[in-house]
Design a protein around this motif. Structure first.
Motif, short mmCIF file in Angstrom:
data_model
loop_
_atom_site.label_atom_id
_atom_site.label_comp_id
_atom_site.label_asym_id
_atom_site.label_seq_id
_atom_site.Cartn_x
_atom_site.Cartn_y
_atom_site.Cartn_z
N ALA A 81 0.86 -1.18 0.00
CA ALA A 81 0.00 0.00 0.00
C ALA A 81 0.89 1.23 0.00
O ALA A 81 1.89 1.27 0.72
N SER A 82 0.53 2.21 -0.81
CA SER A 82 1.37 3.41 -0.90
C SER A 82 0.53 4.67 -0.74
O SER A 82 -0.68 4.65 -0.91
N HIS A 83 1.23 5.74 -0.40
CA HIS A 83 0.65 7.08 -0.29
C HIS A 83 -0.54 7.15 0.66
O HIS A 83 -1.58 7.71 0.33
N LEU A 84 -0.37 6.60 1.84
CA LEU A 84 -1.43 6.63 2.85
C LEU A 84 -1.49 8.01 3.50
O LEU A 84 -0.47 8.52 3.96
N SER A 85 -2.67 8.60 3.50
CA SER A 85 -2.86 9.86 4.23
C SER A 85 -2.79 9.53 5.73
O SER A 85 -2.82 8.36 6.13
N ARG A 86 -2.73 10.54 6.55
CA ARG A 86 -2.69 10.31 8.00
C ARG A 86 -3.91 9.52 8.45
O ARG A 86 -3.80 8.59 9.24
N ARG A 87 -5.08 9.88 7.94
CA ARG A 87 -6.33 9.19 8.32
C ARG A 87 -6.31 7.71 7.92
O ARG A 87 -6.64 6.84 8.71
N VAL A 88 -5.93 7.44 6.68
CA VAL A 88 -5.88 6.05 6.20
C VAL A 88 -4.81 5.27 6.94
O VAL A 88 -5.00 4.10 7.29
N LYS A 89 -3.68 5.92 7.22
CA LYS A 89 -2.61 5.25 7.97
C LYS A 89 -3.09 4.85 9.37
O LYS A 89 -2.78 3.75 9.84
N MET A 90 -3.87 5.71 10.01
CA MET A 90 -4.42 5.38 11.33
C MET A 90 -5.34 4.16 11.25
O MET A 90 -5.32 3.28 12.12
N ILE A 91 -6.14 4.08 10.18
CA ILE A 91 -7.02 2.94 9.98
C ILE A 91 -6.19 1.68 9.78
O ILE A 91 -6.48 0.63 10.36
N GLU A 93 -3.17 1.09 10.85
CA GLU A 93 -2.52 0.71 12.10
C GLU A 93 -3.50 0.11 13.10
O GLU A 93 -3.20 -0.89 13.75
N SER A 94 -4.69 0.69 13.21
CA SER A 94 -5.67 0.15 14.17
C SER A 94 -6.17 -1.23 13.77
O SER A 94 -6.51 -2.04 14.62
N ALA A 95 -6.18 -1.51 12.46
CA ALA A 95 -6.62 -2.82 11.97
C ALA A 95 -5.46 -3.82 11.88
O ALA A 95 -5.69 -5.00 11.62
N GLY A 96 -4.23 -3.34 12.07
CA GLY A 96 -3.06 -4.23 11.98
C GLY A 96 -2.70 -4.61 10.56
O GLY A 96 -2.02 -5.61 10.34
N LEU A 97 -3.16 -3.83 9.58
CA LEU A 97 -2.91 -4.17 8.17
C LEU A 97 -1.42 -4.12 7.80
O LEU A 97 -0.99 -4.83 6.90
N GLN A 98 -0.64 -3.29 8.50
CA GLN A 98 0.79 -3.19 8.18
C GLN A 98 1.53 -4.49 8.46
O GLN A 98 2.64 -4.68 8.01
N ARG A 99 0.89 -5.42 9.20
CA ARG A 99 1.51 -6.73 9.45
C ARG A 99 1.34 -7.68 8.26
O ARG A 99 2.10 -8.63 8.12
N ILE A 100 0.35 -7.41 7.40
CA ILE A 100 0.12 -8.30 6.26
C ILE A 100 0.39 -7.62 4.92
O ILE A 100 0.50 -8.30 3.89
N GLU A 102 2.82 -4.55 3.01
CA GLU A 102 3.93 -3.59 3.13
C GLU A 102 3.41 -2.20 2.86
O GLU A 102 2.72 -1.95 1.87
N VAL A 103 3.73 -1.27 3.76
CA VAL A 103 3.32 0.13 3.59
C VAL A 103 4.54 0.91 3.10
O VAL A 103 5.59 0.87 3.70
N LYS A 104 4.35 1.62 1.98
CA LYS A 104 5.46 2.40 1.44
C LYS A 104 4.93 3.74 0.90
O LYS A 104 3.74 3.89 0.69
#
Length: 107
Positions: A81-91, A93-100, A102-104
């Motif tokens: 996933a790329s170009h996450l806004s602050r709002r989307v990045k918070m979502i 992180e709260s859902a744990g998506l960065q574990r499955i 890659e965020v770039k």
């Protein structure tokens, strides 16, 4: 054609999909179908979900990401996933998506 005018592009075995402004229950089912069709049609090994345009995402958007991650795992591929806004990045992180996924490419 500018990035925001196209829905996706294919580079080799990578599919870059430009996510819509709102990823909610109104669009998520169609989004899943379209992504699955593109993954199959181009036989990609890497799916990048570009959130540059996305301003809102709810739990159905989380489902889109998790479902495509499973699809790509089954195909021995990966999702980023790329170009996450602050709002989307918070979502994410709260859902744990960065574990499955890659965020770039921070916004």
């Amino acid at each position: 054609m500018k990035d925001y005018e196209k829905k996706y592009e294919v580079k080799g075995q990578a599919l870059i999909y430009y996510m819509p402004k709102e990823v909610d229950h109104h669009v998520s089912q169609q989004l899943c179908k379209e992504l699955d069709m593109l993954i199959d049609a181009f036989a990609v090994k890497e799916l990048e979900l570009d959130f540059k345009q996305t301003e809102f995402m709810d739990s159905s958007g989380i489902g889109v990401v998790i479902g495509r991650s499973k699809t790509m795992q089954f195909r021995d591929g990966k999702v980023s996933a790329s170009h996450l806004s602050r709002r989307v990045k918070m979502i994410f992180e709260s859902a744990g998506l960065q574990r499955i996924v890659e965020v770039k490419g921070e916004e």
